[in-house]
Design a protein around this motif. Structure first.
Motif, PDB file in Angstrom:
ATOM      1  N   LEU A   1      -8.913  27.223   6.931  1.00 12.39           N
ATOM      2  CA  LEU A   1     -10.070  28.109   6.885  1.00 12.39           C
ATOM      3  C   LEU A   1     -10.764  28.198   8.232  1.00 12.39           C
ATOM      4  O   LEU A   1     -11.251  29.276   8.625  1.00 12.39           O
ATOM      5  CB  LEU A   1     -11.055  27.615   5.815  1.00 12.39           C
ATOM      6  CG  LEU A   1     -10.590  27.736   4.360  1.00 12.39           C
ATOM      7  CD1 LEU A   1     -11.635  27.144   3.422  1.00 12.39           C
ATOM      8  CD2 LEU A   1     -10.318  29.185   3.992  1.00 12.39           C
ATOM      9  N   SER A   2     -10.820  27.090   8.957  1.00 13.43           N
ATOM     10  CA  SER A   2     -11.433  27.118  10.297  1.00 13.43           C
ATOM     11  C   SER A   2     -10.635  28.007  11.234  1.00 13.43           C
ATOM     12  O   SER A   2     -11.206  28.814  11.987  1.00 13.43           O
ATOM     13  CB  SER A   2     -11.532  25.698  10.854  1.00 13.43           C
ATOM     14  OG  SER A   2     -12.291  24.866  10.012  1.00 13.43           O
TER      15      SER A   2
ATOM     16  N   SER B   1     -11.113  31.744  10.101  1.00 12.88           N
ATOM     17  CA  SER B   1     -12.444  32.270  10.421  1.00 12.88           C
ATOM     18  C   SER B   1     -12.613  32.468  11.924  1.00 12.88           C
ATOM     19  O   SER B   1     -13.223  33.459  12.359  1.00 12.88           O
ATOM     20  CB  SER B   1     -13.519  31.323   9.891  1.00 12.88           C
ATOM     21  OG  SER B   1     -13.362  30.028  10.461  1.00 12.88           O
TER      22      SER B   1
END
Length: 362
Positions: free
Chosen positions: A283-284, A287
């Motif tokens: 997710l990092s 994003s």
């Protein structure tokens, strides 16, 4: 007589509007995205690196959560009389659902809290800040107020223990998540123990009631001194002693639960269920990529608008020319205003109607 209208189809106007070419605009917009990403590649790489570094720093600092699970197989038949007897004439799925609701009941929750070492009568000293917070929660958030640590433990168990019943396999699953694997297994096994103890107490109470009914029948038939009556009295005393032993907490009930074939106790699992490192890193990364691409597109559009503004010649609005009034209107300015209004093409002056208005008669 009204004359019918005739339309000339060859000369009818075309009311279709010209459509804007949105496809060319969006194709040009999409075509500018890859060059913008390549041009601002360093910014995107920097954002991805910063996001991964922050994720690597945050993951070790996150608390670990461990989960434990126990299984219960509700008894749908009874073998106490050396034969298989159905416990009820109801659907097995409904019986399993009822057993799951029994596990989530307040009686089981309070018994589990006692088994975990919480005292219902214990109280902790409260400061003025704690009393003010309790007053606020009692006034505005009454559903979140707990009177004592014991009530807080019961509320925590009610919110965190997950009871799942499978109506097809007649199976009840209990799971609990805690900061320690041993604590999670202890809480789940406490639920299983209290559930089995409640079933044992219920069976013991039924046996006591049956023994009392048998004793009353023997007394009515044979009297007090008959051997059958004395045997019924002895059976009643034995059942009452067994019920009293089941009502009290015992250290050996864990062994009885472990030997029970209708349950599977939880075993401490030292593999944490959270945090999930791969999910957080993914997710990092995603994003950061989206933020970098959005920043690159925004910079490209800003640069395009700046170049377009710089290439356009500056437009200057001509100053408004005010026509001076003739000298003959200096003494009578109202007459000049009327003449200017009469000469203005955007104004239609009202004409008095001397004929008057009369409504049509019906």
């Amino acid at each position: 007589m009204n004359t019918p209208l005739k339309f000339i189809h060859e000369k009818r106007p075309d009311f279709r509007f010209a459509r804007s070419d949105y496809r060319a605009h969006y194709e040009d917009l999409v075509a500018r995205i890859p060059p913008a990403i390549v041009r601002d590649g360093r910014i995107i790489v920097s954002l991805v690196a910063v996001a991964l570094v922050l994720a690597c720093i945050a993951i070790p600092l996150m608390p670990r959560k461990y989960s434990a699970e126990a299984l219960i197989y509700p008894n749908l038949i009874s073998r106490e009389q050396e034969k298989v007897v159905a416990l009820a004439n109801v659907d097995g799925a409904a019986l399993v659902t009822g057993e799951a609701r029994l596990i989530r009941s307040d009686a089981i929750l309070r018994a589990v809290a006692k088994r975990l070492g919480q005292d219902p009568k214990a109280s902790t000293p409260r400061s003025w800040a704690t009393r003010g917070l309790d007053w606020f929660r009692a006034a505005f958030l009454p559903e979140t107020r707990n009177q004592s640590p014991f009530d807080r433990t019961v509320a925590m168990l009610r919110n965190k223990v997950v009871v799942t019943n499978d109506t097809r396999s007649y199976l009840i699953s209990l799971s609990f998540t805690a900061s320690s694997a041993d604590e999670a297994a202890q809480v789940v096994n406490a639920f299983v123990t209290e559930y089995l103890r409640d079933k044992i107490r219920q069976r013991g109470l039924n046996k006591v009631n049956s023994a009392e009914a048998e004793l009353r029948q023997q007394l009515a038939v044979y009297g007090e001194k008959h051997p059958k009556t004395l045997h019924a009295v002895a059976e009643l005393d034995a059942e009452r002693a067994s019920l009293k032993a089941a009502m009290n907490l015992q250290d050996g009930d864990k062994v009885e639960v472990a030997n029970d074939q209708s349950v599977k106790l939880a075993v401490p699992n030292h593999t944490p269920t959270s945090p999930k490192g791969l999910v957080i890193l993914g997710l990092s990364l995603l994003s950061a990529l989206l933020a970098g691409i959005g920043l690159a597109i925004w910079r490209d559009r800003r640069e395009t608008e700046r170049k377009y503004t710089a290439s356009r010649p500056p437009t200057r609005r001509a100053p408004r020319q005010v026509r001076p009034r003739p000298a003959r209107y200096l003494d009578n300015p109202q007459e000049g205003d009327r003449e200017e209004v009469a000469n203005d093409q955007s104004v239609k002056r009202a004409v008095p109607d001397h004929l008057g208005y009369q409504p049509h008669s019906q």
